[in-house]
Design a protein around this motif. Structure first.
Motif, PDB file in Angstrom:
ATOM      1  N   PRO A   1       1.400  20.620   7.033  1.00 29.76           N
ATOM      2  CA  PRO A   1       2.810  20.832   7.366  1.00 29.76           C
ATOM      3  C   PRO A   1       3.351  19.747   8.306  1.00 29.76           C
ATOM      4  CG  PRO A   1       1.620  22.891   7.493  1.00 29.76           C
ATOM      5  CD  PRO A   1       0.593  21.802   7.298  1.00 29.76           C
ATOM      6  N   ALA A   2       2.514  19.222   9.182  1.00 31.34           N
ATOM      7  CA  ALA A   2       2.946  18.179  10.111  1.00 31.34           C
ATOM      8  C   ALA A   2       3.013  16.805   9.440  1.00 31.34           C
ATOM      9  CB  ALA A   2       1.992  18.117  11.298  1.00 31.34           C
ATOM     10  N   ALA A   3       2.248  16.601   8.380  1.00 37.34           N
ATOM     11  CA  ALA A   3       2.215  15.316   7.668  1.00 37.34           C
ATOM     12  C   ALA A   3       2.180  15.571   6.166  1.00 37.34           C
ATOM     13  CB  ALA A   3       1.001  14.508   8.104  1.00 37.34           C
ATOM     14  N   PRO A   4       3.330  15.965   5.587  1.00 40.67           N
ATOM     15  CA  PRO A   4       3.343  16.248   4.148  1.00 40.67           C
ATOM     16  C   PRO A   4       3.197  14.985   3.318  1.00 40.67           C
ATOM     17  CG  PRO A   4       5.561  16.359   5.026  1.00 40.67           C
ATOM     18  CD  PRO A   4       4.638  16.140   6.198  1.00 40.67           C
ATOM     19  N   LEU A   5       2.626  15.140   2.148  1.00 41.55           N
ATOM     20  CA  LEU A   5       2.502  14.025   1.209  1.00 41.55           C
ATOM     21  C   LEU A   5       3.815  13.875   0.440  1.00 41.55           C
ATOM     22  CD1 LEU A   5      -1.084  14.722  -0.160  1.00 41.55           C
ATOM     23  CD2 LEU A   5      -0.411  13.040   1.561  1.00 41.55           C
ATOM     24  N   HIS A   6       4.184  12.646   0.122  1.00 41.99           N
ATOM     25  CA  HIS A   6       5.418  12.347  -0.601  1.00 41.99           C
ATOM     26  C   HIS A   6       5.142  12.246  -2.091  1.00 41.99           C
ATOM     27  CE1 HIS A   6       7.368  11.240   3.207  1.00 41.99           C
ATOM     28  NE2 HIS A   6       6.209  10.683   3.501  1.00 41.99           N
TER      29      HIS A   6
ATOM     30  N   MET B   1       2.795  10.630  -8.300  1.00 41.90           N
ATOM     31  CA  MET B   1       1.597  10.686  -7.455  1.00 41.90           C
ATOM     32  C   MET B   1       2.018  11.115  -6.056  1.00 41.90           C
ATOM     33  SD  MET B   1       0.834   6.677  -6.865  1.00 41.90           S
ATOM     34  CE  MET B   1       2.127   5.559  -6.357  1.00 41.90           C
ATOM     35  N   LEU B   2       1.039  11.471  -5.253  1.00 37.50           N
ATOM     36  CA  LEU B   2       1.284  11.894  -3.876  1.00 37.50           C
ATOM     37  C   LEU B   2       0.743  10.850  -2.920  1.00 37.50           C
ATOM     38  CD1 LEU B   2       0.225  15.615  -4.263  1.00 37.50           C
ATOM     39  CD2 LEU B   2       2.539  14.740  -4.023  1.00 37.50           C
ATOM     40  N   LEU B   3       1.563  10.467  -1.928  1.00 41.57           N
ATOM     41  CA  LEU B   3       1.153   9.472  -0.947  1.00 41.57           C
ATOM     42  C   LEU B   3       1.468   9.953   0.463  1.00 41.57           C
ATOM     43  CD1 LEU B   3       2.426   6.141  -2.557  1.00 41.57           C
ATOM     44  CD2 LEU B   3       0.124   7.097  -2.628  1.00 41.57           C
ATOM     45  N   CYS B   4       0.616   9.566   1.413  1.00 37.04           N
ATOM     46  CA  CYS B   4       0.862   9.860   2.816  1.00 37.04           C
ATOM     47  C   CYS B   4       1.965   8.933   3.331  1.00 37.04           C
ATOM     48  CB  CYS B   4      -0.422   9.693   3.633  1.00 37.04           C
ATOM     49  SG  CYS B   4      -1.000   7.976   3.745  1.00 37.04           S
TER      50      CYS B   4
ATOM     51  N   LYS C   1      -3.060  -1.666   1.111  1.00 38.67           N
ATOM     52  CA  LYS C   1      -4.026  -1.569   2.197  1.00 38.67           C
ATOM     53  C   LYS C   1      -5.426  -1.448   1.595  1.00 38.67           C
ATOM     54  CE  LYS C   1      -0.924   0.747   5.388  1.00 38.67           C
ATOM     55  NZ  LYS C   1      -0.760   1.888   6.267  1.00 38.67           N
ATOM     56  N   PRO C   2      -6.434  -2.015   2.249  1.00 36.87           N
ATOM     57  CA  PRO C   2      -7.776  -1.974   1.646  1.00 36.87           C
ATOM     58  C   PRO C   2      -8.486  -0.628   1.752  1.00 36.87           C
ATOM     59  CG  PRO C   2      -7.822  -3.146   3.726  1.00 36.87           C
ATOM     60  CD  PRO C   2      -6.382  -2.838   3.452  1.00 36.87           C
ATOM     61  N   HIS C   3      -8.119   0.203   2.712  1.00 34.00           N
ATOM     62  CA  HIS C   3      -8.803   1.489   2.921  1.00 34.00           C
ATOM     63  C   HIS C   3     -10.321   1.293   2.929  1.00 34.00           C
ATOM     64  CE1 HIS C   3      -4.973   3.534   2.474  1.00 34.00           C
ATOM     65  NE2 HIS C   3      -4.831   3.086   1.245  1.00 34.00           N
ATOM     66  N   LYS C   4     -10.777   0.258   3.612  1.00 34.18           N
ATOM     67  CA  LYS C   4     -12.201  -0.117   3.596  1.00 34.18           C
ATOM     68  C   LYS C   4     -13.146   0.965   4.099  1.00 34.18           C
ATOM     69  CE  LYS C   4     -11.730  -5.085   3.653  1.00 34.18           C
ATOM     70  NZ  LYS C   4     -12.002  -6.323   4.334  1.00 34.18           N
ATOM     71  N   PRO C   5     -12.825   1.667   5.192  1.00 33.07           N
ATOM     72  CA  PRO C   5     -13.801   2.647   5.690  1.00 33.07           C
ATOM     73  C   PRO C   5     -14.133   3.770   4.707  1.00 33.07           C
ATOM     74  CG  PRO C   5     -12.084   2.255   7.333  1.00 33.07           C
ATOM     75  CD  PRO C   5     -11.663   1.559   6.081  1.00 33.07           C
ATOM     76  N   THR C   6     -13.252   3.975   3.717  1.00 28.96           N
ATOM     77  CA  THR C   6     -13.461   5.088   2.782  1.00 28.96           C
ATOM     78  C   THR C   6     -13.693   4.610   1.356  1.00 28.96           C
ATOM     79  OG1 THR C   6     -11.073   5.274   2.501  1.00 28.96           O
ATOM     80  CG2 THR C   6     -12.093   6.692   4.171  1.00 28.96           C
ATOM     81  N   GLY C   7     -14.142   3.388   1.194  1.00 35.14           N
ATOM     82  CA  GLY C   7     -14.447   2.884  -0.140  1.00 35.14           C
ATOM     83  C   GLY C   7     -13.222   2.624  -0.994  1.00 35.14           C
ATOM     84  N   GLY C   8     -12.083   2.381  -0.372  1.00 30.71           N
ATOM     85  CA  GLY C   8     -10.881   2.056  -1.120  1.00 30.71           C
ATOM     86  C   GLY C   8      -9.921   3.204  -1.330  1.00 30.71           C
ATOM     87  N   ALA C   9     -10.323   4.411  -0.997  1.00 33.98           N
ATOM     88  CA  ALA C   9      -9.444   5.564  -1.188  1.00 33.98           C
ATOM     89  C   ALA C   9      -8.867   6.022   0.143  1.00 33.98           C
ATOM     90  CB  ALA C   9     -10.213   6.718  -1.817  1.00 33.98           C
ATOM     91  N   CYS C  10      -7.586   6.373   0.123  1.00 35.27           N
ATOM     92  CA  CYS C  10      -6.971   6.966   1.311  1.00 35.27           C
ATOM     93  C   CYS C  10      -7.364   8.432   1.322  1.00 35.27           C
ATOM     94  CB  CYS C  10      -5.454   6.818   1.250  1.00 35.27           C
ATOM     95  SG  CYS C  10      -4.621   7.494   2.704  1.00 35.27           S
ATOM     96  N   ILE C  11      -7.760   8.935   2.455  1.00 31.21           N
ATOM     97  CA  ILE C  11      -8.224  10.332   2.511  1.00 31.21           C
ATOM     98  C   ILE C  11      -7.336  11.197   3.405  1.00 31.21           C
ATOM     99  CG2 ILE C  11     -10.612   9.783   1.958  1.00 31.21           C
ATOM    100  CD1 ILE C  11     -11.185  10.018   5.022  1.00 31.21           C
ATOM    101  N   VAL C  12      -6.104  10.765   3.644  1.00 34.85           N
ATOM    102  CA  VAL C  12      -5.196  11.546   4.481  1.00 34.85           C
ATOM    103  C   VAL C  12      -4.861  12.855   3.758  1.00 34.85           C
ATOM    104  CG1 VAL C  12      -2.892  11.618   5.511  1.00 34.85           C
ATOM    105  CG2 VAL C  12      -4.244   9.526   5.618  1.00 34.85           C
ATOM    106  N   PRO C  13      -5.084  13.993   4.413  1.00 39.37           N
ATOM    107  CA  PRO C  13      -4.791  15.277   3.779  1.00 39.37           C
ATOM    108  C   PRO C  13      -3.337  15.701   3.979  1.00 39.37           C
ATOM    109  CG  PRO C  13      -5.839  15.657   5.874  1.00 39.37           C
ATOM    110  CD  PRO C  13      -5.772  14.161   5.686  1.00 39.37           C
ATOM    111  N   HIS C  14      -2.860  16.531   3.089  1.00 37.97           N
ATOM    112  CA  HIS C  14      -1.534  17.135   3.206  1.00 37.97           C
ATOM    113  C   HIS C  14      -1.577  18.191   4.302  1.00 37.97           C
ATOM    114  CE1 HIS C  14       2.254  18.988   2.017  1.00 37.97           C
ATOM    115  NE2 HIS C  14       1.637  20.144   2.024  1.00 37.97           N
TER     116      HIS C  14
END
Length: 103
Positions: free
Chosen positions: A49-54, A75-78, A34-47
């Motif tokens: 309890p409702a959405a843990p990182l894998h 690594m950790l991914l949403c 995914k391009p993650h364009k709005p954030t300059g290429g980085a995913c900014i989804v935070p960890h």
């Protein structure tokens, strides 16, 4: 960073190292595609309890091998980046995956 060997402690160490944020970055070897364009290429989804990182291996290896990898190879991914990375890896594999069972 000191990494302990228990899975909960390893997960906590990885979260601290990633500042509790998805580590997907467009253009990197471990990007989900995914391009993650709005954030300059980085995913900014935070960890949370409702959405843990894998915890995911940086290289495309079977789960049984990934479980034994050192922290630097993980690594950790949403959820969204994890699903996209798995789909990308399935499409680009050059070898057949190992069977789940012998018989």
């Amino acid at each position: 960073m000191t990494i302990t060997t228990t899975p909960p402690a390893l997960h906590t160490d990885l979260l601290n190292g990633a500042s509790f944020t998805c580590q997907c970055k467009a253009g990197s070897p471990t990007a989900c595609g995914k391009p993650h364009k709005p954030t300059g290429g980085a995913c900014i989804v935070p960890h949370s309890p409702a959405a843990p990182l894998h915890v995911v291996a940086r290289q495309d290896v079977p789960c049984e091998l990934a479980a034994a990898l050192p922290a630097r190879a993980l690594m950790l991914l949403c959820d969204d980046c994890h699903a996209a990375l798995l789909a990308h890896r399935r499409k680009t594999r050059t070898t057949a995956p190992a069977p789940d069972a012998l018989f």
